[in-house]
Design an enzyme around this catalytic site. Structure first.
Site, short mmCIF file in Angstrom:
data_model
loop_
_atom_site.label_atom_id
_atom_site.label_comp_id
_atom_site.label_asym_id
_atom_site.label_seq_id
_atom_site.Cartn_x
_atom_site.Cartn_y
_atom_site.Cartn_z
N ARG A 1 -7.63 -4.45 -11.34
CA ARG A 1 -8.83 -4.93 -12.02
C ARG A 1 -8.76 -6.39 -12.49
O ARG A 1 -7.68 -6.89 -12.82
CB ARG A 1 -9.10 -4.05 -13.25
CG ARG A 1 -9.49 -2.64 -12.85
CD ARG A 1 -9.66 -1.73 -14.04
NE ARG A 1 -10.14 -0.42 -13.62
CZ ARG A 1 -9.37 0.54 -13.11
NH1 ARG A 1 -8.07 0.38 -12.99
NH2 ARG A 1 -9.90 1.69 -12.71
N HIS B 1 -10.06 -3.66 -7.10
CA HIS B 1 -9.59 -3.64 -5.71
C HIS B 1 -10.41 -4.51 -4.75
O HIS B 1 -10.72 -4.11 -3.63
CB HIS B 1 -9.55 -2.20 -5.19
CG HIS B 1 -8.53 -1.33 -5.87
ND1 HIS B 1 -7.34 -1.81 -6.37
CD2 HIS B 1 -8.52 0.02 -6.13
CE1 HIS B 1 -6.66 -0.81 -6.90
NE2 HIS B 1 -7.34 0.30 -6.78
N HIS C 1 -2.49 1.23 -0.87
CA HIS C 1 -3.08 2.25 -1.74
C HIS C 1 -2.95 3.65 -1.12
O HIS C 1 -3.91 4.41 -1.07
CB HIS C 1 -4.55 1.89 -1.97
CG HIS C 1 -5.14 2.40 -3.24
ND1 HIS C 1 -5.87 3.57 -3.31
CD2 HIS C 1 -5.11 1.92 -4.50
CE1 HIS C 1 -6.28 3.76 -4.56
NE2 HIS C 1 -5.82 2.78 -5.30
N ASP D 1 -1.84 5.41 -15.48
CA ASP D 1 -2.61 4.50 -14.63
C ASP D 1 -2.32 3.10 -15.17
O ASP D 1 -3.21 2.41 -15.65
CB ASP D 1 -4.11 4.85 -14.69
CG ASP D 1 -4.90 4.20 -13.56
OD1 ASP D 1 -4.32 3.35 -12.84
OD2 ASP D 1 -6.08 4.53 -13.39
N GLU E 1 1.79 1.19 -6.50
CA GLU E 1 1.38 -0.08 -5.89
C GLU E 1 2.33 -1.17 -6.34
O GLU E 1 2.38 -1.50 -7.52
CB GLU E 1 -0.04 -0.43 -6.31
CG GLU E 1 -1.11 0.44 -5.70
CD GLU E 1 -2.34 0.53 -6.58
OE1 GLU E 1 -3.16 -0.40 -6.55
OE2 GLU E 1 -2.47 1.51 -7.33
#
Ligand code: BGC
Length: 378
Positions: free
Chosen positions: A107, A132, A202, A274, A340
């Protein structure tokens, strides 16, 4: 008697080999269902396979990993990467399955940043923020693919101003499947105007096989003493906080499910894990050990090495069973995870984070290694 034993042993070996073949065949992805034209460009399915039978399927639509078949401790193959069996499913995909995320992975707050005194505006596809790369980002572009033995190079020219990012950006992502069962991903890029860049992959993983149950029983070790806390829109606050004494401490390894439902503000903000971890490694861009993911019932593991300073771990909190994968099974809540290797989210708006600025004449390069294997213990 001796002959009988030899006969039985041979019969068992043949049965085992044909079982393996069958496993592999039943997992095969049909290339015909990927052969199409999108935006006037040819799209195909590509296959990398090594002598140990590891098979990786890729498509040049979004430079995606479509499937990764590896053996478990008994030699049984499963596809451990989430994915679909037709290109039509990828055109409908909204969860970035297997793709290269960019130009900026994760983000950017308020979908804007200032570079050399100029303000740039990006597409708001995640509340007021951008996620993304924007609306039609690298995941929805057709890349040019070139296969060379055990590697496939995908290239794409993202024109100046695409999704609001400055500079013509020439990108290449090369996937190589090595004989030692590692997948190497090399991301490279050059620009003709100063810009920001953060590329990553991803792929959603479940070491028991895609569409299997939860990943809360997977063991994870992350080589990071710090992480970057977030607000309730997944935007880093700018703080670099120690993991010690928190559910974010994966330094010694633990089951993902152990602390995920703890009463913790950061877990509430993230709706689970996350977050971006700050890898313990040299600050230069040499390869460093990032993490090890392992699963008990199959013995499968993935060891991850990267040149990047950050490591996003997302525990599949938005999966809700509405998407059905290649095997026909629904992708349930927390039935897959993503890691990631990356620079930190929203770095263009945080001076204390490692820089994501790329100038003309410089070469962006990030290298990540995923080593596949089986172990008795984590
Ligand atoms: C992010 C999640 C996001 C997901 C979308 C992940 O990389 O960390 O916050 O919801 O991508 O697929």
């Amino acid at each position: 008697m001796k002959n009988l034993i030899i006969f039985l042993a041979l019969a068992a070996a043949t049965a085992c080999a044909s079982q393996k073949k069958q496993d592999e065949n039943s997992l095969a992805v049909n290339p015909d269902l990927f052969d199409t034209i999108i935006d006037g460009k040819q799209v195909k399915l590509y296959t990398l396979k090594n002598d140990s039978g590891i098979t990786i399927y890729l498509t040049n639509y979004g430079a995606r990993i479509v499937g990764v078949q590896t053996p478990d401790r008994n030699g049984k193959y499963d596809d451990i990467a989430l994915g679909y069996s037709t290109i039509a499913d990828y055109l409908n995909d909204k969860i970035y399955t297997g793709c290269v995320v960019g130009r900026y992975a994760n983000r950017i707050e308020n979908a804007s940043f200032v570079l050399d005194g100029e303000e740039y505006h990006l597409y708001r596809n995640d509340g007021k923020n951008t996620l993304h790369g924007g609306k039609k980002a690298l995941d929805k572009r057709v890349w040019q693919a070139k296969q060379n033995d055990n590697s496939i190079a995908m290239t794409y020219l993202s024109p100046d101003g695409q999704e609001g990012y400055p500079g013509n950006l020439n990108i290449s992502v090369t996937y190589t499947l090595n004989p030692d069962n590692s997948l190497k991903i090399v991301y490279e890029a050059e620009t003709d105007k100063t810009t920001v860049i953060n590329l990553s992959n991803h792929t959603y993983w479940n070491l028991k096989g895609e569409g299997d149950s939860t990943i809360l029983d997977h063991y994870f070790q992350i080589n990071a003493d710090y992480y970057t806390p977030i607000d309730n829109e997944w935007i880093p606050t700018g703080e670099i906080a120690p993991v010690a004494g928190t559910p974010f401490d994966f330094t010694s390894g633990k089951m993902i499910g152990r602390d995920i439902n703890d009463d913790n503000e950061q877990l509430e903000n993230g709706l689970g894990y996350d977050h971006n971890w700050v890898l313990t490694k040299n600050t230069d861009d040499t390869l460093g050990y990032a993490a090890k993911l392992w699963e008990k019932s199959t013995g499968r593991y993935i060891k991850i090495f990267t040149t990047e300073p950050g490591f996003q771990f997302y525990s599949g909190n938005f999966l809700d069973g509405t998407i059905t994968g290649r095997s026909g099974r629904p992708y349930l809540y927390r039935s897959a995870l993503i890691f990631e290797t990356q620079h930190f989210p929203d770095s263009p708006n945080h001076k204390n984070f490692p820089s994501t600025v790329l100038h003309p004449g410089e070469k962006y390069k990030q290298v990540s290694f995923y080593e596949f294997g089986v172990d008795k213990k984590p």
